[in-house]
Design a protein around this motif. Structure first.
Motif, mmCIF file in Angstrom:
data_model
loop_
_atom_site.group_PDB
_atom_site.id
_atom_site.type_symbol
_atom_site.label_atom_id
_atom_site.label_comp_id
_atom_site.label_asym_id
_atom_site.label_seq_id
_atom_site.Cartn_x
_atom_site.Cartn_y
_atom_site.Cartn_z
ATOM 1 N N ALA A 18 0.837 -1.208 0.000
ATOM 2 C CA ALA A 18 0.000 0.000 0.000
ATOM 3 C C ALA A 18 0.870 1.256 0.000
ATOM 4 C CB ALA A 18 -0.928 -0.006 1.207
ATOM 5 N N LYS A 19 2.004 1.182 0.678
ATOM 6 C CA LYS A 19 2.941 2.311 0.703
ATOM 7 C C LYS A 19 3.520 2.564 -0.686
ATOM 8 C CE LYS A 19 7.120 3.895 3.120
ATOM 9 N NZ LYS A 19 8.117 3.542 4.177
ATOM 10 N N GLY A 20 3.825 1.492 -1.408
ATOM 11 C CA GLY A 20 4.322 1.638 -2.780
ATOM 12 C C GLY A 20 3.298 2.308 -3.678
ATOM 13 N N ILE A 21 2.028 1.921 -3.513
ATOM 14 C CA ILE A 21 0.953 2.541 -4.294
ATOM 15 C C ILE A 21 0.827 4.018 -3.943
ATOM 16 C CG2 ILE A 21 -1.558 2.554 -4.660
ATOM 17 C CD1 ILE A 21 -1.443 -0.527 -4.183
ATOM 18 N N ALA A 22 0.892 4.316 -2.634
ATOM 19 C CA ALA A 22 0.803 5.709 -2.185
ATOM 20 C C ALA A 22 1.932 6.554 -2.766
ATOM 21 C CB ALA A 22 0.834 5.745 -0.659
ATOM 22 N N ALA A 23 3.151 5.996 -2.768
ATOM 23 C CA ALA A 23 4.293 6.730 -3.328
ATOM 24 C C ALA A 23 4.095 6.982 -4.815
ATOM 25 C CB ALA A 23 5.585 5.946 -3.083
ATOM 26 N N GLY A 24 3.512 5.997 -5.521
ATOM 27 C CA GLY A 24 3.226 6.171 -6.948
ATOM 28 C C GLY A 24 2.226 7.280 -7.206
#
Length: 383
Positions: A325-331
């Protein structure tokens, strides 16, 4: 000599697929829409693949040629006489290419009975199926029978980092690549091309596809997005940041648990793969630019791609997915000025809000999951 037509003469086409096909003894013809690239291939007729590792090595790919995609008749003629058609054009372009291939295959059905394989080599799950399904739309029974008997549609998983570097090249079509590569092909769907040097043939491709999409592409994108926000230029710089490295390793831990449950892949084997991936990210010779790896967040954040797919699998198995979810948020925070798709995401967030953007870009409807992504988004933004 077997003849291969490869759609997409970019770095992956020349530095990976075309390279392996040439080493396997194929006569390789590239098809591309870039006039200057096609002209250069036909001018030089060979190029170097420069392998960047602790020791730099160089291999020549000789006797190649190219056809401009705009020259439809020349493309059709080449495919009529081919033994293998491969692609590295981006999953979004497969349907239009399949439309062209359908026309040729209908003519080929009447012209000769030689077998042919079509293999999409894309960063997408079961990409060859996209070509096959498009070709089958509205097909006659006679054509369906011909395809079933004479045309193989193996899916494949491809893995090689081929960056756009600013390194000086002796020839404009030379290409720089990492030393690692993997090309896995569905064995039971191959009609004729069963001995490509360097390719692995497998009866069950899905585990390899998902391992690569999640643990390489997903982690790669996450490192890129977090690295971009911390103003790193290259992936090898970003992965040396302690917090980004911890995030990449945590991303892998979440993914490998899901892959273990779904496919029975051994945890120890997946942990070894994780170590290889991190080592590849550390390769400073690649000069792999963060903004290149993060480019086109609309595709990379979409429902069936490298970030949302492993998230959905973790949800299905009731596993942790906070780092994904953090990776998606960073994207969703990736706002590179020279990336029109990134600007599109930012415009959507501004116009409709973050929650609506997550729903539209990622195809996520679960409010609890959206809340977690928003929580990560705010934490990253505020830090």
């Amino acid at each position: 000599m077997l003849k291969a037509i490869h759609f997409g003469a970019g770095n992956i086409g020349r530095g990976f697929i075309g390279y392996l096909l040439a080493k396997s003894g194929y006569e390789v013809t590239f098809v591309d829409i870039a006039d200057s690239l096609v002209d250069d291939i036909n001018k030089y007729k060979e190029y170097s693949v420069i392998i960047l590792s602790d020791v730099k090595t160089e291999e020549k790919v000789k006797n190649v040629k190219a056809i401009n995609l705009k020259d439809k008749e020349a493309v059709k003629k080449a495919v009529l006489d081919a033994d293998l058609v491969t692609t590295s054009i981006g999953a979004n372009n497969l349907k239009s290419t399949a439309g062209l291939l359908k026309e040729v295959l209908e003519e080929r059905m009447r012209a000769n009975d030689r077998p042919l394989d079509i293999i999409a080599c894309e960063n997408a799950l079961f990409a060859t199926n996209i070509i096959k399904e498009t070709i089958l739309e509205g097909a006659s029974e006679e054509f369906k029978k011909y395809l079933d008997e004479k045309v193989g549609f193996p899916n494949s998983a491809v893995d090689r980092i081929v960056p756009n570097t600013n390194a000086v090249k002796e020839c404009p079509i030379d290409v720089l690549v990492e030393d690692f590569f993997e090309w896995d092909i569905e064995k039971n769907k191959v009609k004729v091309n069963s001995e490509i040097d360097g390719a692995e043939y497998t009866d069950n491709l899905e585990p390899y596809l998902e391992r690569k999409l999640f643990m390489l592409n997903g982690a790669h994108a996450t490192v890129a997005y977090l690295g971009y926000l911390k103003k790193y230029e290259y992936i090898h710089e970003a992965i040396m940041d302690e917090k980004i490295r911890e995030t990449a390793l945590s991303f892998h831990k979440e993914c490998l648990k899901a892959l273990n449950i779904k496919h029975g892949m051994e945890i120890s084997s997946l942990e070894d793969y994780s170590k290889k991936v991190i080592k590849r990210f550390e390769n400073s010779y690649l000069q792999d630019v963060v903004s290149r790896v993060g480019r086109d967040p609309i595709r990379k954040l979409s429902n069936k791609d490298r970030l949302v797919s492993p998230l959905k699998l973790c949800i299905e198995y009731n596993l942790e997915y906070n780092t994904i979810a953090k990776g998606i948020a960073a994207g969703l925070l990736f706002d590179a000025e020279d990336d029109p798709k990134a600007k599109e995401v930012q415009a959507l967030i501004k116009a409709e809000g973050l929650r609506a953007a997550i729903n539209k870009v990622c195809g996520i409807e679960d409010e609890k999951v959206i809340d977690l992504i928003i929580e990560n988004y705010n934490q990253i933004k505020n830090n």
